[in-house]
Design an enzyme around this catalytic site. Structure first.
Site, PDB file in Angstrom:
ATOM      1  N   ARG A   1       1.032  -1.278   0.033  1.00  0.00           N
ATOM      2  CA  ARG A   1      -0.261   0.010  -0.086  1.00  0.00           C
ATOM      3  C   ARG A   1       0.791   1.184   0.050  1.00  0.00           C
ATOM      4  O   ARG A   1       1.864   1.315   0.750  1.00  0.00           O
ATOM      5  CB  ARG A   1      -0.653  -0.103   1.442  1.00  0.00           C
ATOM      6  CG  ARG A   1      -2.067  -0.759   1.095  1.00  0.00           C
ATOM      7  CD  ARG A   1      -3.105  -0.538   0.214  1.00  0.00           C
ATOM      8  NE  ARG A   1      -4.288  -1.349   0.059  1.00  0.00           N
ATOM      9  CZ  ARG A   1      -4.398  -2.480  -0.817  1.00  0.00           C
ATOM     10  NH1 ARG A   1      -3.457  -2.643  -1.321  1.00  0.00           N
ATOM     11  NH2 ARG A   1      -5.447  -3.127  -0.658  1.00  0.00           N
TER      12      ARG A   1
ATOM     13  N   HIS B   1      -1.358   0.486  -9.871  1.00  0.00           N
ATOM     14  CA  HIS B   1      -1.763  -0.632  -8.823  1.00  0.00           C
ATOM     15  C   HIS B   1      -2.611  -1.696  -9.581  1.00  0.00           C
ATOM     16  O   HIS B   1      -3.747  -1.951  -9.519  1.00  0.00           O
ATOM     17  CB  HIS B   1      -3.102  -0.032  -7.830  1.00  0.00           C
ATOM     18  CG  HIS B   1      -3.166  -0.553  -6.488  1.00  0.00           C
ATOM     19  ND1 HIS B   1      -3.518   0.021  -5.397  1.00  0.00           N
ATOM     20  CD2 HIS B   1      -2.965  -1.802  -6.384  1.00  0.00           C
ATOM     21  CE1 HIS B   1      -3.690  -0.589  -4.670  1.00  0.00           C
ATOM     22  NE2 HIS B   1      -3.521  -2.035  -5.073  1.00  0.00           N
TER      23      HIS B   1
ATOM     24  N   GLU C   1      -3.673   7.606  -3.894  1.00  0.00           N
ATOM     25  CA  GLU C   1      -4.230   7.008  -5.321  1.00  0.00           C
ATOM     26  C   GLU C   1      -5.569   7.808  -5.609  1.00  0.00           C
ATOM     27  O   GLU C   1      -6.158   8.068  -4.759  1.00  0.00           O
ATOM     28  CB  GLU C   1      -4.407   5.686  -5.149  1.00  0.00           C
ATOM     29  CG  GLU C   1      -3.125   5.013  -5.391  1.00  0.00           C
ATOM     30  CD  GLU C   1      -3.016   3.563  -4.978  1.00  0.00           C
ATOM     31  OE1 GLU C   1      -4.140   2.874  -5.318  1.00  0.00           O
ATOM     32  OE2 GLU C   1      -2.027   2.728  -4.683  1.00  0.00           O
TER      33      GLU C   1
HETATM   34  C1  GLV Z   1      -4.663  -5.151  -3.989  1.00  0.00           C
HETATM   35  O1  GLV Z   1      -3.921  -4.256  -3.813  1.00  0.00           O
HETATM   36  C2  GLV Z   1      -5.317  -5.845  -2.996  1.00  0.00           C
HETATM   37  O2  GLV Z   1      -5.310  -5.532  -2.022  1.00  0.00           O
HETATM   38  O3  GLV Z   1      -6.118  -6.881  -3.191  1.00  0.00           O
END
Ligand code: GLV
Length: 325
Positions: free
Chosen positions: A242, A289, A271
């Site tokens: 993250r 992402h 984001e």
């Molecule tokens: C993606 O970042 C997830 O947490 O599945």
């Protein structure tokens, strides 16, 4: 009298097979791309729904949960669930589900690819070619760090950290890790992984430092200026966890001042915004992402979330819903 069908809000379009499955069990409402990234949009409608299938970008806050008087379950289309106020959900007896396991391999593959893209400069080399600068094979062009014999330091040795470690072993890397709890000996042996007891020790001894931990109060800005000070100057940071685990401005400055040699970043502090200094930083691959973005995995993620929703709406016991948090 016919029973009213339950109502599910799916905050964004997701794979059709998942929607078809949900449609057999409830009335579905599907948001537009980005619509429910705004708390106010969610607040305006949430009381109409019995279940919410949301994205990692959906702010499922205390306010939202308090307004969602009919909510029985919130299922995140993601393994990470830092966007959901789980404590408030518990206090309101709203179940919360995530999607572990199904994205492990896709993320392990992606981390390896991202590392290769950084060390071998895929993006800048491709741009060079497209810009018409490739005028002949160059013995000194686009040299990068070889992976064999280098040390990969992993922060967060859960399923995804281990999947990355497995792949890195196949590339001849040595594995060290830091985790809240040391993993069982047999798992360490399988990966030939060495445990170190602090993030600072890991950061100062790794050629590649990879973040595979969840975002919690303990991991917020875990990687900050003080860590960039001790990372070796040839080292590379990989973050597919993250964004807020890294102080993004400090990372950008570390790249601009060559405190580290490169970075592969798939997640950002705010984001979809990216710090402007990071956008201009050298030797970094920045991606939107997408670590779990394969057809197979995104469908599996959706199905896992959908099954949790249907099970809760049908009144199944929690023990029979493996992905409840
Ligand atoms: C993606 O970042 C997830 O947490 O599945």
């Amino acid at each position: 009298m016919a029973q009213q069908q339950a109502k599910i809000l799916v905050t964004e379009p997701i794979p059709n097979n998942v929607l078809n499955f949900l449609q057999q069990h409830a009335q579905l409402y599907i948001g537009k791309k980005g619509e429910y990234q705004k708390e106010s949009n969610l607040l305006a409608v949430i009381e109409n729904y019995d279940a919410l299938l949301c994205m990692l970008s959906t702010p499922v806050t205390k306010k939202v949960l308090e307004k969602g008087k009919n909510l029985k379950i919130v299922a995140n289309f993601a393994v990470g669930y830092n966007n959901i106020d789980v404590e408030t959900a518990r206090s309101k007896n709203i179940k919360v589900a995530n999607t572990p396991d199904v994205l492990t391999e896709a993320c392990g593959d992606f981390a390896m690819g991202l590392l290769m893209a950084v060390t071998r400069q895929f993006n800048s080399a491709e741009k060079y070619l497209r810009d018409g600068k490739f005028t002949g094979w160059e013995p000194l062009g686009f040299l990068g760090m070889e992976l064999r014999g280098k040390t990969l330091g992993i922060i967060g040795m859960g399923r995804i950290g281990q999947a990355f470690a497995q792949r890195a072993r196949a590339f001849g890397m040595n594995i060290t890790y830091f985790n809240r709890n040391r993993i069982p000996e047999f798992e360490e042996k399988a990966l030939d992984a060495n445990y170190v007891s602090s993030v600072r020790e890991l950061a100062s001894t790794s050629d590649v430092l990879s973040l595979n931990c969840p975002l919690t109060n303990d991991t917020y800005h875990l990687i900050d200026e003080s860590i960039f000070e001790i990372m070796p100057p040839h080292s590379i940071l990989i973050n597919i966890s993250r964004g807020p685990v890294v102080h993004e401005e400090a990372l950008a400055k570390a790249l601009h001042t060559s405190k580290i040699a490169g970075a592969g970043i798939d997640v950002f502090e705010e984001e979809p915004n990216v710090h402007p200094l990071l956008l201009t930083a050298p030797n970094c691959v920045l991606l939107p992402h997408i670590a779990s973005a394969t057809f197979e995995t995104r469908e599996a993620i959706g199905m896992l979330a959908a099954h949790a929703i249907v099970s809760v709406l049908e009144g199944k016991n929690d023990e029979n819903i493996p992905n409840l948090i």
